[in-house]
Design a protein around this motif. Structure first.
Motif, mmCIF file in Angstrom:
data_model
loop_
_atom_site.group_PDB
_atom_site.id
_atom_site.type_symbol
_atom_site.label_atom_id
_atom_site.label_comp_id
_atom_site.label_asym_id
_atom_site.label_seq_id
_atom_site.Cartn_x
_atom_site.Cartn_y
_atom_site.Cartn_z
ATOM 1 N N GLU A 28 0.838 -1.180 -0.045
ATOM 2 C CA GLU A 28 0.251 0.036 0.067
ATOM 3 C C GLU A 28 0.932 1.200 0.047
ATOM 4 O O GLU A 28 0.538 2.167 -0.727
ATOM 5 C CB GLU A 28 -1.026 0.078 1.204
ATOM 6 C CG GLU A 28 -2.044 -1.078 1.011
ATOM 7 C CD GLU A 28 -2.808 -0.944 -0.282
ATOM 8 O OE1 GLU A 28 -3.304 0.100 -0.715
ATOM 9 O OE2 GLU A 28 -2.968 -2.030 -0.975
ATOM 10 N N GLU A 29 1.972 1.323 0.672
ATOM 11 C CA GLU A 29 2.767 2.475 0.863
ATOM 12 C C GLU A 29 3.302 2.426 -0.709
ATOM 13 O O GLU A 29 3.536 3.660 -1.013
ATOM 14 C CB GLU A 29 3.856 2.189 1.692
ATOM 15 C CG GLU A 29 4.968 3.310 1.762
ATOM 16 C CD GLU A 29 6.242 3.145 2.690
ATOM 17 O OE1 GLU A 29 7.215 3.590 2.544
ATOM 18 O OE2 GLU A 29 5.801 2.052 3.761
ATOM 19 N N LEU A 30 3.886 1.595 -1.340
ATOM 20 C CA LEU A 30 4.572 1.734 -2.569
ATOM 21 C C LEU A 30 3.341 2.263 -3.639
ATOM 22 O O LEU A 30 3.744 3.034 -4.533
ATOM 23 C CB LEU A 30 4.897 0.486 -3.042
ATOM 24 C CG LEU A 30 6.311 0.096 -2.312
ATOM 25 C CD1 LEU A 30 6.717 -1.595 -2.713
ATOM 26 C CD2 LEU A 30 7.422 0.980 -2.690
ATOM 27 N N VAL A 31 2.099 1.737 -3.226
ATOM 28 C CA VAL A 31 1.055 2.267 -4.514
ATOM 29 C C VAL A 31 0.664 3.511 -4.162
ATOM 30 O O VAL A 31 0.456 4.578 -5.201
ATOM 31 C CB VAL A 31 -0.117 1.323 -4.013
ATOM 32 C CG1 VAL A 31 -1.589 1.821 -4.820
ATOM 33 C CG2 VAL A 31 0.153 -0.034 -4.590
ATOM 34 N N ARG A 32 0.953 4.109 -2.987
ATOM 35 C CA ARG A 32 0.788 5.775 -2.548
ATOM 36 C C ARG A 32 1.857 6.262 -3.063
ATOM 37 O O ARG A 32 1.692 7.314 -3.550
ATOM 38 C CB ARG A 32 0.516 5.574 -1.053
ATOM 39 C CG ARG A 32 -0.706 5.263 -0.446
ATOM 40 C CD ARG A 32 -0.820 5.829 1.037
ATOM 41 N NE ARG A 32 0.021 5.487 1.477
ATOM 42 C CZ ARG A 32 -0.014 4.245 2.373
ATOM 43 N NH1 ARG A 32 -1.174 3.414 2.572
ATOM 44 N NH2 ARG A 32 0.823 4.068 3.220
ATOM 45 N N ALA A 33 2.905 5.613 -3.324
ATOM 46 C CA ALA A 33 4.164 6.341 -4.014
ATOM 47 C C ALA A 33 4.158 6.559 -5.427
ATOM 48 O O ALA A 33 4.714 7.118 -6.017
ATOM 49 C CB ALA A 33 5.340 5.703 -3.417
ATOM 50 N N GLY A 34 2.897 5.784 -6.106
ATOM 51 C CA GLY A 34 2.699 6.208 -7.425
ATOM 52 C C GLY A 34 3.106 4.788 -8.352
ATOM 53 O O GLY A 34 3.028 4.871 -9.423
ATOM 54 N N PHE A 35 3.439 3.606 -7.676
ATOM 55 C CA PHE A 35 3.824 2.461 -8.297
ATOM 56 C C PHE A 35 2.387 1.589 -8.688
ATOM 57 O O PHE A 35 1.420 1.527 -7.629
ATOM 58 C CB PHE A 35 4.695 1.509 -7.490
ATOM 59 C CG PHE A 35 6.185 2.251 -7.527
ATOM 60 C CD1 PHE A 35 6.956 2.478 -8.625
ATOM 61 C CD2 PHE A 35 6.677 2.761 -6.132
ATOM 62 C CE1 PHE A 35 8.333 3.059 -8.334
ATOM 63 C CE2 PHE A 35 7.661 3.456 -5.975
ATOM 64 C CZ PHE A 35 8.608 3.633 -7.180
ATOM 65 N N ASP B 76 0.818 -4.507 -9.806
ATOM 66 C CA ASP B 76 1.526 -5.570 -10.219
ATOM 67 C C ASP B 76 2.841 -5.376 -10.530
ATOM 68 O O ASP B 76 3.641 -6.415 -10.324
ATOM 69 C CB ASP B 76 0.959 -5.981 -11.868
ATOM 70 C CG ASP B 76 0.658 -4.711 -12.667
ATOM 71 O OD1 ASP B 76 0.174 -3.862 -12.137
ATOM 72 O OD2 ASP B 76 0.704 -4.847 -14.116
ATOM 73 N N GLU B 77 3.326 -4.176 -10.702
ATOM 74 C CA GLU B 77 4.896 -3.910 -10.409
ATOM 75 C C GLU B 77 5.462 -4.198 -9.278
ATOM 76 O O GLU B 77 6.501 -4.687 -8.696
ATOM 77 C CB GLU B 77 5.288 -2.572 -11.024
ATOM 78 C CG GLU B 77 5.013 -2.126 -12.607
ATOM 79 C CD GLU B 77 5.742 -3.021 -13.233
ATOM 80 O OE1 GLU B 77 6.623 -3.196 -13.138
ATOM 81 O OE2 GLU B 77 5.231 -3.975 -14.157
#
Length: 158
Positions: free
Chosen positions: A28-35, A38-39
């Motif tokens: 979730e932190e990485l998704v919030r960072a814009g990733f 799936d990556e």
């Protein structure tokens, strides 16, 4: 995926962040960072496989009792990903004793798992750094690799 790996390495590992973070929380932190999800999943799986390589202590890609001074022959698939410059840099790292046979194979294994059409020497340096970080007893090699990654040459190159 490689951008996620670099982000994780720079932000978590280099800053001595807690490496035992909940995977869902990290995702979730990485998704919030814009990733993209799936990556993120691919990058986390890549890191898990790297940890498994190191923890297993097995080197299925090396023949037991093989001499330490062997020439690495690349298969067709590896040749498509690793251009002459990256293969030459791997050889340089071996000759400089930054990589040994085992860590070289770990690096190549991890490179072949990266989902990219373009792979360059700068990317290779990051993969080597990530691998060496995860192998106990390779602190000196890690420091040498850090120097190669972060030091910029002064003056003109000839």
């Amino acid at each position: 995926m490689f951008d996620v790996l670099m982000y994780l390495f720079e932000s978590l590992i280099q800053n001595d962040a807690d490496l035992h973070v909940d995977q869902e929380e990290l995702t979730e932190e990485l998704v919030r960072a814009g990733f993209h999800h799936d990556e993120v999943y691919k990058a986390l799986a890549w890191l898990e496989k790297l940890a498994a390589l190191q923890e297993s202590g097995q080197t299925p890609y090396l023949t037991k009792g093989a001499p330490s001074a062997v020439t690495r022959v690349y298969c067709e698939t590896e040749l498509r990903v690793l251009d002459p410059e990256t293969r030459g840099f791997i050889m340089f790292l071996e000759q400089s004793q930054v990589l040994d046979n085992v860590t070289r194979e770990m690096v190549i294994d991890r490179i072949m798992e990266i989902d990219t059409n373009e792979f360059c020497v700068e990317d290779l340096k990051w993969v080597v750094l990530m691998v060496l970080f995860n192998v106990p007893g390779k602190e000196t090699a890690y420091s040498q690799m850090e120097g190669l990654l972060f030091e910029s040459p002064e003056g003109l190159l000839h």
